[in-house]
Scaffold this motif. Structure first.
Motif, PDB file in Angstrom:
ATOM      1  N   MET A 168      62.118  48.041  35.945  1.00 15.99           N
ATOM      2  CA  MET A 168      62.288  47.538  37.539  1.00 15.99           C
ATOM      3  C   MET A 168      61.571  46.124  37.770  1.00 15.99           C
ATOM      4  O   MET A 168      62.077  45.313  38.020  1.00 15.99           O
ATOM      5  CB  MET A 168      61.826  48.795  38.352  1.00 15.99           C
ATOM      6  N   ASP A 169      60.357  46.014  37.231  1.00 16.89           N
ATOM      7  CA  ASP A 169      59.554  44.704  37.349  1.00 16.89           C
ATOM      8  C   ASP A 169      60.247  43.549  36.591  1.00 16.89           C
ATOM      9  O   ASP A 169      60.212  42.401  36.983  1.00 16.89           O
ATOM     10  CB  ASP A 169      58.237  44.889  37.044  1.00 16.89           C
ATOM     11  N   GLU A 170      60.562  44.012  35.346  1.00 17.53           N
ATOM     12  CA  GLU A 170      61.236  42.879  34.532  1.00 17.53           C
ATOM     13  C   GLU A 170      62.405  42.494  35.044  1.00 17.53           C
ATOM     14  O   GLU A 170      62.707  41.184  35.226  1.00 17.53           O
ATOM     15  CB  GLU A 170      61.470  43.514  33.144  1.00 17.53           C
ATOM     16  N   GLN A 171      63.181  43.320  35.678  1.00 19.38           N
ATOM     17  CA  GLN A 171      64.546  42.940  36.094  1.00 19.38           C
ATOM     18  C   GLN A 171      64.265  42.038  37.546  1.00 19.38           C
ATOM     19  O   GLN A 171      64.967  41.138  37.832  1.00 19.38           O
ATOM     20  CB  GLN A 171      65.457  44.029  36.528  1.00 19.38           C
ATOM     21  N   ARG A 172      63.239  42.543  38.203  1.00 19.45           N
ATOM     22  CA  ARG A 172      63.065  41.639  39.396  1.00 19.45           C
ATOM     23  C   ARG A 172      62.276  40.174  38.984  1.00 19.45           C
ATOM     24  O   ARG A 172      62.919  39.206  39.735  1.00 19.45           O
ATOM     25  CB  ARG A 172      61.996  42.426  40.241  1.00 19.45           C
ATOM     26  N   GLU A 173      61.684  39.892  37.937  1.00 22.79           N
ATOM     27  CA  GLU A 173      61.270  38.846  37.617  1.00 22.79           C
ATOM     28  C   GLU A 173      62.525  37.913  37.081  1.00 22.79           C
ATOM     29  O   GLU A 173      62.643  36.762  37.462  1.00 22.79           O
ATOM     30  CB  GLU A 173      60.433  38.893  36.530  1.00 22.79           C
ATOM     31  N   THR A 174      63.302  38.580  36.391  1.00 20.16           N
ATOM     32  CA  THR A 174      64.601  37.940  35.849  1.00 20.16           C
ATOM     33  C   THR A 174      65.345  37.544  37.079  1.00 20.16           C
ATOM     34  O   THR A 174      65.774  36.233  37.157  1.00 20.16           O
ATOM     35  CB  THR A 174      65.486  38.846  34.969  1.00 20.16           C
ATOM     36  N   LEU A 175      65.663  38.193  38.098  1.00 19.72           N
ATOM     37  CA  LEU A 175      66.286  37.996  39.336  1.00 19.72           C
ATOM     38  C   LEU A 175      65.683  36.820  39.937  1.00 19.72           C
ATOM     39  O   LEU A 175      66.322  35.909  40.613  1.00 19.72           O
ATOM     40  CB  LEU A 175      66.461  39.052  40.112  1.00 19.72           C
ATOM     41  N   GLN A 176      64.260  36.944  40.099  1.00 20.86           N
ATOM     42  CA  GLN A 176      63.597  35.855  40.742  1.00 20.86           C
ATOM     43  C   GLN A 176      63.738  34.424  40.096  1.00 20.86           C
ATOM     44  O   GLN A 176      63.708  33.334  40.686  1.00 20.86           O
ATOM     45  CB  GLN A 176      61.935  36.199  40.853  1.00 20.86           C
ATOM     46  N   ARG A 177      63.783  34.614  38.924  1.00 23.22           N
ATOM     47  CA  ARG A 177      63.777  33.297  38.373  1.00 23.22           C
ATOM     48  C   ARG A 177      65.443  32.652  38.244  1.00 23.22           C
ATOM     49  O   ARG A 177      65.308  31.350  38.395  1.00 23.22           O
ATOM     50  CB  ARG A 177      63.851  33.354  36.522  1.00 23.22           C
ATOM     51  N   ILE A 178      66.339  33.863  38.332  1.00 22.17           N
ATOM     52  CA  ILE A 178      67.571  33.221  38.734  1.00 22.17           C
ATOM     53  C   ILE A 178      67.805  32.626  39.978  1.00 22.17           C
ATOM     54  O   ILE A 178      68.396  31.497  40.279  1.00 22.17           O
ATOM     55  CB  ILE A 178      68.606  34.249  38.571  1.00 22.17           C
ATOM     56  N   VAL A 179      67.162  33.452  40.979  1.00 27.33           N
ATOM     57  CA  VAL A 179      67.129  32.883  42.482  1.00 27.33           C
ATOM     58  C   VAL A 179      66.302  31.531  42.501  1.00 27.33           C
ATOM     59  O   VAL A 179      67.114  30.433  43.145  1.00 27.33           O
ATOM     60  CB  VAL A 179      66.417  33.740  43.450  1.00 27.33           C
ATOM     61  N   SER A 180      65.227  31.415  41.878  1.00 29.17           N
ATOM     62  CA  SER A 180      64.731  29.997  41.903  1.00 29.17           C
ATOM     63  C   SER A 180      65.308  29.081  41.122  1.00 29.17           C
ATOM     64  O   SER A 180      65.577  27.878  41.536  1.00 29.17           O
ATOM     65  CB  SER A 180      63.362  30.136  41.060  1.00 29.17           C
ATOM     66  N   THR A 181      66.198  29.318  40.111  1.00 35.73           N
ATOM     67  CA  THR A 181      67.066  28.299  39.316  1.00 35.73           C
ATOM     68  C   THR A 181      68.244  27.830  40.310  1.00 35.73           C
ATOM     69  O   THR A 181      68.757  26.587  40.563  1.00 35.73           O
ATOM     70  CB  THR A 181      67.706  28.922  38.138  1.00 35.73           C
ATOM     71  N   LEU A 182      68.705  28.826  41.185  1.00 34.20           N
ATOM     72  CA  LEU A 182      69.778  28.598  41.833  1.00 34.20           C
ATOM     73  C   LEU A 182      69.467  27.876  43.061  1.00 34.20           C
ATOM     74  O   LEU A 182      70.235  26.923  43.365  1.00 34.20           O
ATOM     75  CB  LEU A 182      70.519  29.953  42.414  1.00 34.20           C
ATOM     76  N   ALA A 183      68.238  28.043  43.650  1.00 38.42           N
ATOM     77  CA  ALA A 183      67.594  27.275  44.657  1.00 38.42           C
ATOM     78  C   ALA A 183      67.446  25.698  44.248  1.00 38.42           C
ATOM     79  O   ALA A 183      67.713  24.946  44.899  1.00 38.42           O
ATOM     80  CB  ALA A 183      66.251  27.866  45.178  1.00 38.42           C
ATOM     81  N   ASN A 184      66.800  25.652  43.137  1.00 43.02           N
ATOM     82  CA  ASN A 184      66.738  24.316  42.603  1.00 43.02           C
ATOM     83  C   ASN A 184      68.018  23.737  42.387  1.00 43.02           C
ATOM     84  O   ASN A 184      68.002  22.404  42.831  1.00 43.02           O
ATOM     85  CB  ASN A 184      65.887  24.271  41.404  1.00 43.02           C
TER      86      ASN A 184
END
Length: 493
Positions: free
Chosen positions: A1-17
């Motif tokens: 769960m935590d690993e998926q959350r980190e992956t999703l956060q990276r995706i969100v950060s990439t999309l935001a950038n």
């Protein structure tokens, strides 16, 4: 769960950038659109000004030409009216004479008839009708004042937007390096009448060939050059080469720079070696000044240092990078108020200049081998050559070598040029302003030479990195041609 959350956060950060990048790009596009509109309006305004100026010129030309036609018309009409008036007067006089002649034919008395006939004959001979020209003085043609705008029309029809000028071509063979100046010459690859001016850029470098980005000095710019040649003057050649490039500019736009060229700038650059100068001399780079308290001050400092710690004086042990390469030496001392250059001459032709302060009482300028002792003075050894200026009471100039002196009956210049031809065995001194030769030593140099300076009261400024002036080269060439007759005069016996 935590690993998926980190992956999703990276995706969100990439999309935001990425979204930020797109927003910035949209802002840039909108700003560019506005700039295009503004710049287009500006160009249209300038276009209107250009055409208004053209219309104004045409209107002015039209008015001038119309005025010329009217003046020609008035001139011709006046000439014809004058001629018409003359003809009318002549005709009136002729008709009167004709009527009188007809009346004379009716005279019956022979004597009266002969008298009347004689009078009529005399009047006919003087009549203006027989002296006037019956050809118009001027032509009625005005075609010589007509104009044909066919050529101008074709020129106007060929008017286009200003093209970007092509890069100039530097004529390397016509470039000249001499007299602390560089003359650069260039040409356009094809004739372009729209060129308004040129821009020249140069920068010094120690690398041969094309300019390099790393460790390069910035470009120096010379703008608004109207000719296809320019002379960079007052340079100091403290690097081995100089890069040069030129661009052409018309009224609207500048073209690309020419291919840069690299010119070699041979020159002798040195500083004064403070590590071995007399302690009564204050030395800073290329300036030396007499300091009457310097020696005593340094001796006191040295005494305190030796007394307290036993360590040697920093002044006596500090050695510059150049000095350490050739080994340190003791300071000059006693009456040898001397400082040497920190770079030796081992070959070639070199030139430098020296300017003395007005209150300088005594100084010498010359060269020496490295073996000059700390008590030795320039010109008093067989391994040093100099000219000496003494400003006590009266000013004297003399040449010195091997403890022998030759007085020179020449005014002392405010700047002295020193020319050293190591391979040719010549050391010549010049008036740096007029390039008048003061004195020449001739010998065979067997060891590297160091520039030498001795001063008492006052200061000396040394200018290095100078090209050998062309006037000096010419004098040396002429002197070499006469060396058989002049060497005995230029050497001290």
């Amino acid at each position: 769960m935590d690993e998926q959350r980190e992956t999703l956060q990276r995706i969100v950060s990439t999309l935001a950038n990425k979204n930020d990048e797109i927003h910035n790009f949209i802002d840039m596009l909108n700003h560019t659109i506005k700039n295009v509109q503004v710049n287009s309006s500006n160009v249209i305004s300038e276009l209107d000004e250009e055409f208004d100026g053209l219309y104004s010129i045409l209107d002015e030309m039209k008015g001038s030409m119309a005025n010329t036609i009217q003046q020609e018309e008035a001139h011709k009409i006046q000439a014809l009216q004058d001629q018409l008036s003359q003809c009318s007067n002549a005709l009136e006089s002729s008709e009167e004479l004709l009527e009188l002649a007809a009346q004379s034919l009716d005279i019956k008395d022979p004597v009266e008839f002969l008298k009347a006939a004689r009078q009529i004959k005399d009047r006919v001979t003087m009549a203006s009708a027989f002296r006037i020209s019956l050809k118009p003085k001027v032509s009625d043609s005005m075609t010589h004042l007509m104009v044909d705008f066919a050529l101008e029309r074709r020129m106007l029809q060929s008017v286009k937007f200003l093209p970007v000028p092509k890069p100039p071509e530097i004529d390397l063979a016509a470039c000249l390096v001499a007299d602390n100046c560089i003359t650069v010459s260039w040409k356009m690859p094809e004739e372009d009448s729209r060129i308004d001016h040129f821009v020249l850029e140069y920068r010094k470098t120690n690398f041969d060939g094309l300019p390099r980005v790393k460790d390069e000095q910035r470009w120096e710019l010379i703008d608004y050059i109207k000719a296809t040649e320019y002379t960079l003057s007052g340079l100091k050649f403290d690097t081995k080469y100089i890069n040069i490039r030129v661009q052409a500019c018309n009224k609207a736009v500048a073209g690309e720079y020419s291919d840069p060229v690299t010119l070699e700038t041979k020159a002798f650059v040195f500083s004064l070696d403070s590590t071995s100068s007399h302690l009564n001399l204050k030395v800073e780079d290329t300036y030396v000044e007499w300091d009457p308290t310097g020696g005593k001050g340094q001796e006191k400092i040295k005494g305190k240092e030796n007394k307290s710690s036993g360590a040697p004086s920093p002044k006596r042990t500090s050695v510059s990078a150049r000095s350490s390469a050739r080994g340190s030496r003791d300071h000059f001392t006693g009456e040898s108020y001397t400082v040497l250059g920190d770079t030796a001459i081992e070959s070639g032709q070199h030139y430098w200049e020296v300017r003395a302060q007005k209150d300088c009482k005594s100084y010498s300028v010359g060269v020496t081998y490295r073996n000059m002792g700390k008590f030795d003075q320039l010109g008093k050894t067989n391994s040093s050559w100099c000219i000496h200026i003494n400003n006590w009471l009266q000013t004297t100039l003399s040449a010195k070598h091997n403890n022998k002196t030759k007085t020179l009956d020449i005014p002392v210049p405010d700047r002295i040029g020193v020319f050293c031809d190591f391979d040719g065995g010549q050391l010549a001194f010049y008036n740096a302003n007029s390039k008048e030769l003061l004195h020449t030593f001739r010998t065979k140099f067997t060891q590297p030479l160091l520039p030498g300076f001795m001063i008492w009261c006052g200061g000396l400024t040394v200018s290095t990195g100078l090209q050998v002036p062309s006037a000096v080269k010419t004098l040396q060439k002429n002197e070499n041609g006469l060396s058989g007759s002049t060497s005995s005069l230029n050497n001290i016996a």
